[in-house]
Design an enzyme around this catalytic site. Structure first.
Site, mmCIF file in Angstrom:
data_model
loop_
_atom_site.group_PDB
_atom_site.id
_atom_site.type_symbol
_atom_site.label_atom_id
_atom_site.label_comp_id
_atom_site.label_asym_id
_atom_site.label_seq_id
_atom_site.Cartn_x
_atom_site.Cartn_y
_atom_site.Cartn_z
ATOM 1 N N ARG B 313 0.826 -1.217 0.000
ATOM 2 C CA ARG B 313 0.000 0.000 0.000
ATOM 3 C C ARG B 313 0.855 1.260 0.000
ATOM 4 N NH1 ARG B 313 -5.518 -2.304 3.117
ATOM 5 N NH2 ARG B 313 -6.061 -3.490 1.253
ATOM 6 N N HIS B 455 -7.270 -0.165 -7.173
ATOM 7 C CA HIS B 455 -6.579 -1.424 -6.852
ATOM 8 C C HIS B 455 -5.957 -1.380 -5.447
ATOM 9 C CE1 HIS B 455 -2.367 -0.260 -8.705
ATOM 10 N NE2 HIS B 455 -2.850 0.701 -7.972
ATOM 11 N N GLU B 456 -5.557 -2.549 -4.991
ATOM 12 C CA GLU B 456 -4.932 -2.700 -3.662
ATOM 13 C C GLU B 456 -5.835 -2.155 -2.552
ATOM 14 O OE1 GLU B 456 -2.171 -4.489 -3.340
ATOM 15 O OE2 GLU B 456 -2.371 -4.269 -1.163
ATOM 16 N N GLY B 457 -7.145 -2.460 -2.678
ATOM 17 C CA GLY B 457 -8.126 -1.957 -1.690
ATOM 18 C C GLY B 457 -8.673 -0.623 -2.145
#
Lengths: 602, 602
Positions: B313, B455-457
């Protein structure tokens, strides 16, 4: 969308009242509805299915024996042809020039369908209509007959040639030169133009047999030099192919050369060109120089060009709104269909239960409600402004309408350009990864919409227009007139369940008024205007809150439709209007940070 | 950028202090700088010149005798090769596995150059490094030796296969099935996997001779059914080509089939694939089913996958920052060069004077200063978080660092995704029409950056993570730990010229704390979390104000550089921090509008 449009037009703006006016006497609610039906149908059949194609099959130059041509997909030809055949090019024109004598608000509402279906494919017609309308206002009878009427008929399309490579926002710096050749030409005083025009939408194509360019250029003074500033600017008709006074093509090509196409982020279906005037590529009537016919008087070109500015800026704002609307509808449909996760409850989540449609998640609803408040509010704003244009043209109340419209125009242009772009971003977010692919339309809407903060006066220019001119003109009379309308809505709302929002709006109005005074309290334009853009943003949100409150007061009953309108209005007051404090803060204290920072500090 | 990066690393974060720790004892400020020099050079030579090409020459499928292959431009091969040869894939790894044993903060700082030069071309290496690092933490010694080491060496690249067509944000709903084949395989318990994985970046290419997929799948329970929820999820190594325990390719193709490429709005240089596992396209060792080796224990797959989540993140956030930075620099350069108009003065404008560079306009400076405050502030945020990772790994203060990092990670991921995207939009705006064309890089940065909120949450997920978990975990201890650090900065600033900003920040911190309490005052998650995204936004702006104040305190002298940092900090406090009031307002009163609205109202 149609239900919302009908509600705003007939219930909120009561446009049927317009039919009592002489100009619209032959119209009725039914004829208005029929126009909307036709536009909706053509937009659905001829525009929407090809919007992606117009994006992927970007205009490109084909070189062959006939020279350089711009290739457009057949769908663009078909769609613009269908539009022309609908009569919408002359929607607002008099019957005696082949028009439908429709109110501006209906013309705009009809065009909204095309902007939603394919804003880029719709661009050609909007430009043509604007061009021809301008000629109706400022051209000679023969110029109207030869040029405007053939544009309204869709035989020829038109462009607006303002910008040059070195002169975009600063039009006073154009250098295109116009030298007198024959003052007595029947089509208007004939000049030879030389110069380069940039960002010309619809500047080259073969949709129509001819293209009528309206070109800003400078006539040199007696010393041969161009006059600095906007005072030296004149307006000319420069047809791609020369025509005679019977509107027949003479077969001779004017000296207007395509110098290149701009390859854009979005809005790709509208060609955008660099055009060279008078470079000698062609030699009409035996010599180089693009032949142009003066429109109006020398030196009054910018005024003439900006005659249609209100409509043009409403049109851009409406385009931004409809892109937002298209994204809203696409993301709403997706959110209803797409199962993913389970709503949060006090009991936690049961992973064994089926996934639920994402519209059940509060954050997805927030994103949908934000979009709804932006796009339906934006539509209300544009229709309200178009209605003011009709007031201006056909009512006894023209002065007041003019004052309010003056103030609202920079908002009508800028607010949807910013917030319906944000709506498009939220639409992408609702779709998630899918929204980031070109398999869904939302990414194109976002790309297309990014243009709207740039063209037809940038965001920064709109801020300067609002704070530097509109709210201070005539001693602030226009601002006062606008505030009076807001106040009237507040007073009506005070008697209803909307009293809390009415109070909130009253506070916002006072804040805007206070910030306006403080911004100008030193009388220094550079101090007042350093924060013109945050002012524009705060003013815009206040206007939208006002219109949402006014719309909410027009809502009746407990249908889903009615509840949805109320929810969007409440959303705007709860989540959006409070944002103005931060924007107005810097305006009111004439924050000088941006003005003071040295270039070397960056 | 380099000067700012060096200042943040060496003067603000004092990273040279890290060299006193045993793990980094062989490093010095000079070796750190040398790493940055190398990254800067490779990014400039091998990545930046090809960023547009990687966008226009989008990955596409070529079918030939060898099956379906994904074609990438040669430049992507060359760039990723140069990256691998630099050793950066193993930058943070131990010396004894071929690593450089660098602090996380230097690894991130080095990678920043690649994200800025071409975020999409840089994607392959970032994924590979994350994949291999995960195996170092959770794999068996042989899995590390065979897979991780060859990934660190750049011989093979890696992917992360989490999402499925029906399971994106809701990973508990994955259905990829893993059936045990041989518990005793030397490479790990061997399973056969069947299922579809969506949005797999780097999922297919021929840059490297093999691709090591890390795949989440569910092992059925004794009844043959999959266990609902995340508890049933396990992690597997699924190589594209099978390998033996000596890391030699056996020549046998695993049953992993490319089912399609996603065609994206941006980030086009990174292939993004739909992969079918176990569809029978290949029959490794005589039967269908993708061979996968279990990593860690059954049922602990998600935990293992999220082991690297902090770094992942931070990496996404840093990518968003660097796209913003690239746009900032491009628009700054343009603004210094482009003459247009004349600044507003009390004396009006002299149209006969030459046009001035647009950087002299207050509104352009505002747009540049906003960008500067977003991108330099964002860079400070990401480096601060990376520095916390180093605290976590190598200091006595790990618990406190962990607490603060937990709270900051959703901000590190989300804040730049939103505000450095806004920076990219401002960069387009500074360039005007030019910014809307593909002749300048800013439109691509904007398109590329739009992925980062997804993306990535997603943004919504980050909000839930922050308000639903991080600030309430351990009775709010993590929030308290974070607030203590903010408070320490406030106290230092109170003794300086920055006291007004310190007071403003103290007020903001109190507002955030108050809103947090009120959100949870009924103890109902659905009430507290209905406004998690506005909470995330307000929290993010407060964190950024804190970091800007802290950075400002580290600035010394009166150089242009120092004054620029101070101006950006002041900008953030004057124009940005006041925005939090509107966001927190709905959080604190648990505004239920979005939660309550019925789907039919839209």
């Amino acid at each position: 969308m149609r239900q919302t449009l009908d509600f705003l037009l007939f219930d909120w703006l009561r446009i049927s009242d317009l039919t009592t006016r002489e100009r619209f006497a032959e119209h009725s609610a039914e004829t208005f509805a029929a126009v909307l039906d036709t536009c909706e149908r053509i937009a659905r059949d001829k525009f929407a299915p090809f919007n992606r194609l117009a994006d992927t099959q970007e205009p490109h130059i084909v070189s062959d024996a006939g020279g350089e041509r711009v290739h457009l997909p057949q769908a663009t030809h078909d769609a613009t042809r269908a539009y022309a055949e609908s009569g919408m090019l002359a929607a607002a024109q008099d019957y005696d020039v082949g028009g439908m004598q429709l109110p501006c608000v209906i013309e705009m509402a009809g065009n909204a369908f095309f902007s939603k279906a394919s804003v880029a494919m719709g661009g050609y017609a909007m430009l043509t209509s604007g061009n021809a309308s301008l000629l109706m206002a400022h051209g000679t009878p023969l110029q109207r007959e030869v040029f405007a009427k053939n544009e309204f008929a869709g035989r020829w399309f038109g462009t607006m040639c303002l910008s040059e490579p070195q002169a975009g926002s600063s039009l006073s710096d154009i250098t295109t030169r116009a030298e007198l050749e024959d003052e007595g030409d029947v089509l208007g005083a004939r000049y030879r133009l030389t110069g380069n025009k940039m960002w010309i939408s619809g500047g080259e194509h073969e949709i129509t047999e001819n293209i009528i360019h309206l070109v800003l250029a400078k006539i040199p003074g007696p010393d041969g030099k161009q006059i600095p500033g906007i005072k030296g600017i004149s307006l000319f008709i420069v047809p791609k192919w020369l025509v005679n006074e019977r509107a027949e093509l003479t077969g001779e090509r004017n000296d207007v050369a395509l110098a290149g196409l701009n390859h854009k982020l979005g809005y790709r279906g509208t060609t955008n060109c660099l055009l060279n005037f008078g470079e000698g590529r062609w030699t009409p009537q035996g010599r180089k120089g693009a032949i142009g016919y003066l429109v109006g008087k020398p030196g009054e070109g910018l005024r003439a060009m900006f005659h249609m500015m209100n409509e043009a800026r409403i049109g851009v704002g409406l385009g931004a709104v409809m892109l937002g609307y298209a994204g809203y509808e696409a993301s709403l449909e997706y959110a209803k269909q797409r199962p993913q996760g389970r709503p949060m409850t006090a009991a936690g989540k049961d992973a064994a239960s089926p996934q639920r449609p994402i519209i059940e998640h509060a954050d997805v609803r927030r994103m949908l409600l934000a979009q709804k408040s932006y796009v339906e509010g934006g539509l209300a704003l544009e229709l309200y402004c178009a209605r003011l244009v009709d007031e201006l043209n056909t009512s006894d109340n023209a002065a007041e309408a003019q004052a309010v419209l003056d103030v609202l125009i920079p908002i009508a242009k800028s607010w949807p350009s910013e917030w319906c772009l944000e709506a498009n971003s939220l639409a992408i977010q609702v779709l998630g990864g899918a929204g980031y692919t070109r398999d869904f339309p939302v990414e194109q809407y976002w790309r297309d919409n990014r243009l709207n903060m740039i063209h037809e006066g940038t965001h920064g220019i709109q801020g300067l227009d609002l704070l530097g001119r509109k709210v201070v003109q005539q001693g602030g009379a226009s601002l006062v007139a606008t505030a009076a309308r807001v106040q009237a809505t507040i007073e009506r709302a005070m008697q209803t369940d909307w009293a809390p929002q009415a109070n909130q709006l009253a506070g916002a109005l006072a804040q805007v008024g206070g910030a306006t005074k403080k911004a100008w309290s030193t009388g220094q334009p550079e101090e007042a205007l350093a924060n013109a853009t945050p002012y524009l943003q705060a003013f815009g949100h206040t206007v939208l809150a006002w219109l949402w409150l006014d719309v909410a007061l027009a809502v009746e009953g407990d249908s889903d439709f009615a509840q949805g309108k109320r929810a969007a209005a409440r959303y705007f007051f709860a989540y959006e209007l409070p944002k103005i404090a931060a924007w107005l803060d810097v305006v009111a204290r004439r924050e000088s940070l941006c003005r003071d920072i040295k270039s070397e500090y960056f």
